[in-house]
Design an enzyme around this catalytic site. Structure first.
Site, PDB file in Angstrom:
ATOM      1  N   CYS A   1      48.944  40.204  31.194  1.00 61.07           N
ATOM      2  CA  CYS A   1      49.955  40.612  30.359  1.00 61.07           C
ATOM      3  C   CYS A   1      50.944  40.836  31.263  1.00 61.07           C
ATOM      4  O   CYS A   1      51.010  41.105  32.365  1.00 61.07           O
ATOM      5  CB  CYS A   1      49.719  41.865  29.784  1.00 61.07           C
ATOM      6  SG  CYS A   1      48.002  41.590  28.492  1.00 61.07           S
TER       7      CYS A   1
ATOM      8  N   ARG B   1      51.626  35.135  32.946  1.00 61.62           N
ATOM      9  CA  ARG B   1      50.560  36.131  32.964  1.00 61.62           C
ATOM     10  C   ARG B   1      49.740  36.189  31.398  1.00 61.62           C
ATOM     11  O   ARG B   1      48.973  37.097  31.518  1.00 61.62           O
ATOM     12  CB  ARG B   1      51.297  37.563  33.241  1.00 61.62           C
ATOM     13  CG  ARG B   1      52.190  37.644  34.500  1.00 61.62           C
ATOM     14  CD  ARG B   1      52.659  39.123  34.614  1.00 61.62           C
ATOM     15  NE  ARG B   1      51.882  40.115  35.029  1.00 61.62           N
ATOM     16  CZ  ARG B   1      51.519  40.479  36.144  1.00 61.62           C
ATOM     17  NH1 ARG B   1      52.130  39.807  37.140  1.00 61.62           N
ATOM     18  NH2 ARG B   1      50.600  41.487  36.387  1.00 61.62           N
TER      19      ARG B   1
ATOM     20  N   TRP C   1      47.843  38.616  27.488  1.00 60.81           N
ATOM     21  CA  TRP C   1      46.525  38.039  27.481  1.00 60.81           C
ATOM     22  C   TRP C   1      45.533  38.910  26.992  1.00 60.81           C
ATOM     23  O   TRP C   1      45.104  39.959  27.518  1.00 60.81           O
ATOM     24  CB  TRP C   1      46.227  37.691  29.064  1.00 60.81           C
ATOM     25  CG  TRP C   1      45.198  36.739  29.416  1.00 60.81           C
ATOM     26  CD1 TRP C   1      44.890  35.419  29.369  1.00 60.81           C
ATOM     27  CD2 TRP C   1      43.736  37.343  29.595  1.00 60.81           C
ATOM     28  NE1 TRP C   1      43.860  35.056  29.610  1.00 60.81           N
ATOM     29  CE2 TRP C   1      42.956  36.260  29.806  1.00 60.81           C
ATOM     30  CE3 TRP C   1      43.233  38.500  29.775  1.00 60.81           C
ATOM     31  CZ2 TRP C   1      41.575  36.038  30.107  1.00 60.81           C
ATOM     32  CZ3 TRP C   1      41.868  38.599  30.288  1.00 60.81           C
ATOM     33  CH2 TRP C   1      41.087  37.265  30.416  1.00 60.81           C
TER      34      TRP C   1
ATOM     35  N   ASN D   1      49.747  46.456  30.189  1.00 61.09           N
ATOM     36  CA  ASN D   1      49.155  45.449  31.032  1.00 61.09           C
ATOM     37  C   ASN D   1      47.566  46.226  31.714  1.00 61.09           C
ATOM     38  O   ASN D   1      48.091  47.241  32.259  1.00 61.09           O
ATOM     39  CB  ASN D   1      49.924  45.055  32.004  1.00 61.09           C
ATOM     40  CG  ASN D   1      48.999  44.055  33.199  1.00 61.09           C
ATOM     41  OD1 ASN D   1      48.009  43.722  32.718  1.00 61.09           O
ATOM     42  ND2 ASN D   1      49.736  43.965  34.185  1.00 61.09           N
ATOM     43  N   GLY D   2      46.541  45.759  31.303  1.00 60.78           N
ATOM     44  CA  GLY D   2      45.338  46.416  31.849  1.00 60.78           C
ATOM     45  C   GLY D   2      44.265  46.519  30.905  1.00 60.78           C
ATOM     46  O   GLY D   2      44.233  45.745  29.772  1.00 60.78           O
TER      47      GLY D   2
ATOM     48  N   GLU E   1      36.278  22.675  43.804  1.00 61.36           N
ATOM     49  CA  GLU E   1      37.494  22.725  43.368  1.00 61.36           C
ATOM     50  C   GLU E   1      37.809  21.664  42.318  1.00 61.36           C
ATOM     51  O   GLU E   1      38.764  21.888  41.266  1.00 61.36           O
ATOM     52  CB  GLU E   1      38.464  22.639  44.666  1.00 61.36           C
ATOM     53  CG  GLU E   1      39.822  22.478  44.275  1.00 61.36           C
ATOM     54  CD  GLU E   1      40.582  23.496  43.310  1.00 61.36           C
ATOM     55  OE1 GLU E   1      39.898  24.624  43.164  1.00 61.36           O
ATOM     56  OE2 GLU E   1      41.860  23.332  43.205  1.00 61.36           O
TER      57      GLU E   1
ATOM     58  N   LYS F   1      39.112  22.316  38.673  1.00 59.43           N
ATOM     59  CA  LYS F   1      40.441  21.780  37.923  1.00 59.43           C
ATOM     60  C   LYS F   1      40.079  20.820  36.682  1.00 59.43           C
ATOM     61  O   LYS F   1      40.975  21.121  35.797  1.00 59.43           O
ATOM     62  CB  LYS F   1      41.026  20.868  39.103  1.00 59.43           C
ATOM     63  CG  LYS F   1      41.748  21.138  40.106  1.00 59.43           C
ATOM     64  CD  LYS F   1      42.873  21.932  40.007  1.00 59.43           C
ATOM     65  CE  LYS F   1      42.451  23.277  39.646  1.00 59.43           C
ATOM     66  NZ  LYS F   1      42.830  24.345  40.848  1.00 59.43           N
TER      67      LYS F   1
ATOM     68  N   GLU G   1      39.113  23.477  33.762  1.00 62.94           N
ATOM     69  CA  GLU G   1      40.149  24.317  33.302  1.00 62.94           C
ATOM     70  C   GLU G   1      41.203  23.759  32.548  1.00 62.94           C
ATOM     71  O   GLU G   1      41.873  24.454  31.504  1.00 62.94           O
ATOM     72  CB  GLU G   1      40.747  25.331  34.587  1.00 62.94           C
ATOM     73  CG  GLU G   1      41.454  24.701  35.600  1.00 62.94           C
ATOM     74  CD  GLU G   1      42.151  25.539  36.506  1.00 62.94           C
ATOM     75  OE1 GLU G   1      42.548  26.835  36.255  1.00 62.94           O
ATOM     76  OE2 GLU G   1      42.147  25.309  37.663  1.00 62.94           O
TER      77      GLU G   1
ATOM     78  N   HIS H   1      17.232  18.730  44.136  1.00 65.30           N
ATOM     79  CA  HIS H   1      16.734  20.042  43.950  1.00 65.30           C
ATOM     80  C   HIS H   1      16.937  20.423  42.371  1.00 65.30           C
ATOM     81  O   HIS H   1      17.023  21.861  42.255  1.00 65.30           O
ATOM     82  CB  HIS H   1      17.325  21.023  44.855  1.00 65.30           C
ATOM     83  CG  HIS H   1      16.885  20.644  46.249  1.00 65.30           C
ATOM     84  ND1 HIS H   1      15.780  20.727  46.729  1.00 65.30           N
ATOM     85  CD2 HIS H   1      17.702  20.084  47.489  1.00 65.30           C
ATOM     86  CE1 HIS H   1      15.745  20.355  48.090  1.00 65.30           C
ATOM     87  NE2 HIS H   1      16.697  19.965  48.299  1.00 65.30           N
TER      88      HIS H   1
ATOM     89  N   LYS I   1      47.930  33.169  34.897  1.00 66.75           N
ATOM     90  CA  LYS I   1      48.121  32.709  36.376  1.00 66.75           C
ATOM     91  C   LYS I   1      47.783  33.789  37.056  1.00 66.75           C
ATOM     92  O   LYS I   1      47.372  33.499  38.340  1.00 66.75           O
ATOM     93  CB  LYS I   1      49.533  32.448  36.373  1.00 66.75           C
ATOM     94  CG  LYS I   1      49.893  31.896  37.710  1.00 66.75           C
ATOM     95  CD  LYS I   1      49.549  30.325  37.943  1.00 66.75           C
ATOM     96  CE  LYS I   1      49.854  29.827  39.119  1.00 66.75           C
ATOM     97  NZ  LYS I   1      49.058  28.887  39.705  1.00 66.75           N
TER      98      LYS I   1
HETATM   99  C1  F6R Z   1      42.366  27.706  39.579  1.00 65.63           C
HETATM  100  C2  F6R Z   1      43.238  29.043  39.525  1.00 65.63           C
HETATM  101  C3  F6R Z   1      42.298  30.218  39.826  1.00 65.63           C
HETATM  102  C4  F6R Z   1      42.928  31.179  40.958  1.00 65.63           C
HETATM  103  C5  F6R Z   1      42.333  32.652  40.999  1.00 65.63           C
HETATM  104  C6  F6R Z   1      42.783  33.325  41.996  1.00 65.63           C
HETATM  105  O1  F6R Z   1      43.315  26.531  39.138  1.00 65.63           O
HETATM  106  O2  F6R Z   1      44.222  29.022  39.863  1.00 65.63           O
HETATM  107  O3  F6R Z   1      40.901  30.159  40.272  1.00 65.63           O
HETATM  108  O4  F6R Z   1      42.821  30.654  42.166  1.00 65.63           O
HETATM  109  O5  F6R Z   1      42.493  33.105  39.834  1.00 65.63           O
HETATM  110  O6  F6R Z   1      44.369  33.734  41.652  1.00 65.63           O
HETATM  111  P1  F6R Z   1      44.930  34.153  43.129  1.00 65.63           P
HETATM  112  O7  F6R Z   1      45.220  33.187  44.262  1.00 65.63           O
HETATM  113  O8  F6R Z   1      46.403  34.378  42.537  1.00 65.63           O
HETATM  114  O9  F6R Z   1      44.242  35.443  43.525  1.00 65.63           O
END
Ligand code: F6R
Length: 607
Positions: A2, A27, A74, A98-99, A479, A483, A486, A502, A602
């Protein structure tokens, strides 16, 4: 998560709050709202979904008022609908939060018994009722806010305005970040300096436990013990311009294609190309004698840490442990006094990573952070930082921040190797020259964009996808899977290729595409054997490899993606590109919201 904003000014604040919220939409974007005081009375507008909906609501029904608060949500407690959107109000106060308020159930029961009427399913609404409860006892807004804060458990950044109080915003921070902005004839509160950048660059950051009372002409901060304190005003180095997409359809595409440039920028901070040496930036430890390294991060940043483990062990011969922050922080890890703990975070605000950092500090570790936001909470809590120079990353799925983290960590691993005598002058020069080739090879890998776009139309039909890799390509498989899931919402898993038999091999049939990341290196033959086992069971393999690897792979591939042949040191960085493009184009084919995928945000400021 948020984002919150508060402004006391001399002209209508709703349009300015809206602009600030646009800069905080990373956020969370489940709902948004603004409350102002008009003739001393609280008025508000709220809307479900993205800010554009709130903007329309304000166009239809504007808000006046020269003091106000705003929120982009959020959702944690309560569905992402307008009813649950902030600001939450009573007839006396409006709050943005926020929280998470952990004791909201007890508070809600108590306040309901006392006559409060709740209208949302959120945890946050108790704050509004709790402050009102104290105001009803006849005490001042400042005292009522303080009394309420002592009863709240959990994590919060708060903004509060009061009916009839045209010159007061109260803010508080316990956990999530909160900044105060100093204007000429206005004062601001915001989740970060980026939100406030168009209004002011003069910013102070609240410390954990702080409460702040803001008027048009003054800012008074009180620490966790209620004592007045000064928090230094800094000039925030954040651009006021909202980053745009350039010629790209999405921020994610722009950020993928920016990688040669931002990696080059990051490298130029850490290596000296004139004499092929690593620059000696300040560090909190003597790398020569550090007994062991602990790396902690979340999500994509954690995968950067996993790649770094291979580098530290190979080039510096030092033992490294890597953990997910949400696990690490609660598992009572036994750490060696004087050890180095490295935290990796794009935002620098991830709650679990910050908590893990605090744990490591209490255990006598030296704290080094690799962050993209140098004004962030993690940066400020560290003994030293190694910034990544990726620039603002707007797409929720991390791309350029990841490869800049890798670049920074590769440099650090080599520097550690030099300090420990594992890398001599000749090796250093060779490795630095190799690092300097990353931007060129990343640009070559980006040339597969169109081919990957075509391929992705088929991948978009899959329900499940597996990614396989060995060695430093194993984290790239993880990764790639993250990607894809998500942003395209296709179920995907990454596995170490050797783990296939396994268990996961049971999943293989003609319906499950398997992306194998295996350029020619010392593990190539082993990975290709695993790949053949997949093909033998009807699996559809997409091989990411160099020309020689594709030639040696044998028959039966469904598709191939060529990457340039590179030194193993930089292979994981170059191989990250096709997995990013594959996820991006698959998501575009499926028509998902690439830059703001559902349920995500984010900056993850709650655990
Ligand atoms: C995936 C992604 C998340 C962040 C994770 C950590 O694409 O962006 O998995 O890597 O939430 O976020 P930071 O790097 O901001 O601590």
């Amino acid at each position: 998560m948020c984002g919150i904003v508060g402004i006391i000014g001399t002209k209508p604040v709703a349009p300015i709050i809206l602009e600030a919220l646009k800069r905080l939409e990373y956020r969370g974007y489940d709902s948004a709202g603004i409350a102002t005081l008009s003739g001393g009375e609280i008025i508000r507008r709220r809307a479900e979904g993205k800010l554009a909906n709130l903007e329309r609501a304000l166009d239809d029904n504007p808000l006046d008022g020269i003091i106000g608060i705003g929120h982009t949500r959020w959702a944690t407690h309560g569905a992402p609908v307008e009813r649950n959107a902030h600001p939450h109000v009573t007839d006396r106060v409006a709050i943005v939060h926020n929280g998470i308020i952990e004791n909201f159930r007890e508070l809600r029961e108590r306040l309901t018994a006392g006559g409060a009427i709740f209208t949302t399913e959120t945890d946050s609404e108790v704050i509004a009722h709790l402050v009102t409860h104290y105001l009803d006892q006849g005490i001042s807004p400042r005292e009522a806010a303080s009394a309420a804060l002592t009863e709240l458990e959990g994590a919060f950044a708060l903004g509060i305005i009061f009916r009839g109080e045209e010159d007061l915003i109260i803010g508080a921070r316990r956990g999530p970040p909160l900044a105060v902005g100093y204007g000429d004839d206005a004062m601001y509160l915001g989740s970060d300096a980026f939100a406030l950048a168009p209004m002011t660059s003069r910013v102070s950051f609240l410390e954990d436990g702080d409460r702040v009372e803001i008027t048009r002409t003054s800012v008074a901060v009180f620490d966790v013990h209620g004592q007045p304190v000064k928090r230094p005003i800094r000039i925030a180095d954040v651009s006021a311009a909202l980053v745009d997409k350039g010629n790209h359809r999405h921020f994610m595409a722009k950020e993928i294609f920016e990688q040669p440039e931002v990696i080059g920028h990051t490298l130029s901070e850490y290596v000296n190309p004139l004499d092929d040496t690593i620059r000696n930036t300040d560090l909190p430890v003597d790398l020569a004698s550090v007994p062991r390294i602990t790396i902690v991060a979340c999500g994509t940043a954690y995968y950067a840490g996993l790649v770094a483990k291979y580098w530290f062990e190979r080039y510096a011969r030092v033992s490294v442990e890597v953990d997910i922050a949400s696990e690490f922080r609660y598992r009572d890890a036994a750490l060696t006094e004087g050890g180095l703990a490295i935290f990796i975070s794009q935002s620098g605000e991830t709650a679990d990573t910050l908590a893990a950092l605090q744990y490591c500090r209490a255990q006598g570790q030296k704290i080094l952070s690799v962050v993209n936001v140098t004004e962030s909470s993690i940066a400020r809590a560290s003994d030293a930082i190694l910034p990544t120079f990726a620039g603002p990353e707007i797409g929720v799925a991390s791309t350029k921040a990841f490869t800049c983290q890798l670049t920074t960590l590769a440099v650090l691993a080599i520097r550690t190797g030099i300090a420990r005598g594992a890398v001599d002058k000749t090796d250093e020069a060779r490795l630095v020259r190799t690092l300097m080739e990353i931007p060129r090879h990343v640009a070559e890998a980006l040339a597969s964009d169109e081919h990957i776009q075509t391929l992705s139309a088929d991948l978009a039909k899959a329900r499940d996808v597996l990614y396989l890799g060995r060695g430093h390509n194993y984290p790239i498989a993880l990764e790639g899977a993250l990607k894809l899931k998500e942003i395209s919402y296709i179920h995907a898993e990454g596995y170490a290729a050797g783990e296939l038999k396994h268990g996961p091999i049971a999943l293989i049939d003609e319906e499950v595409p398997v992306v194998v990341i295996s350029p020619v290196d010392e593990l190539f033959d082993k990975t290709i054997s695993n790949m053949q086992e997949v093909i033998a069971r009807g699996g559809r393999v997409v091989l990411i490899s160099d020309k020689a690897g594709i030639a040696r792979a044998g028959d039966g591939l469904w598709a191939e993606i060529e990457v340039p042949p590179v030194d193993p040191l930089i292979a994981p960085i170059v191989n990250a590109i096709p997995v990013q493009l594959l996820a991006y184009h698959t998501a575009v084919s499926k028509g998902t919201d690439v830059d703001q995928p559902r349920n995500l945000a984010k900056s993850v400021t709650v655990e």
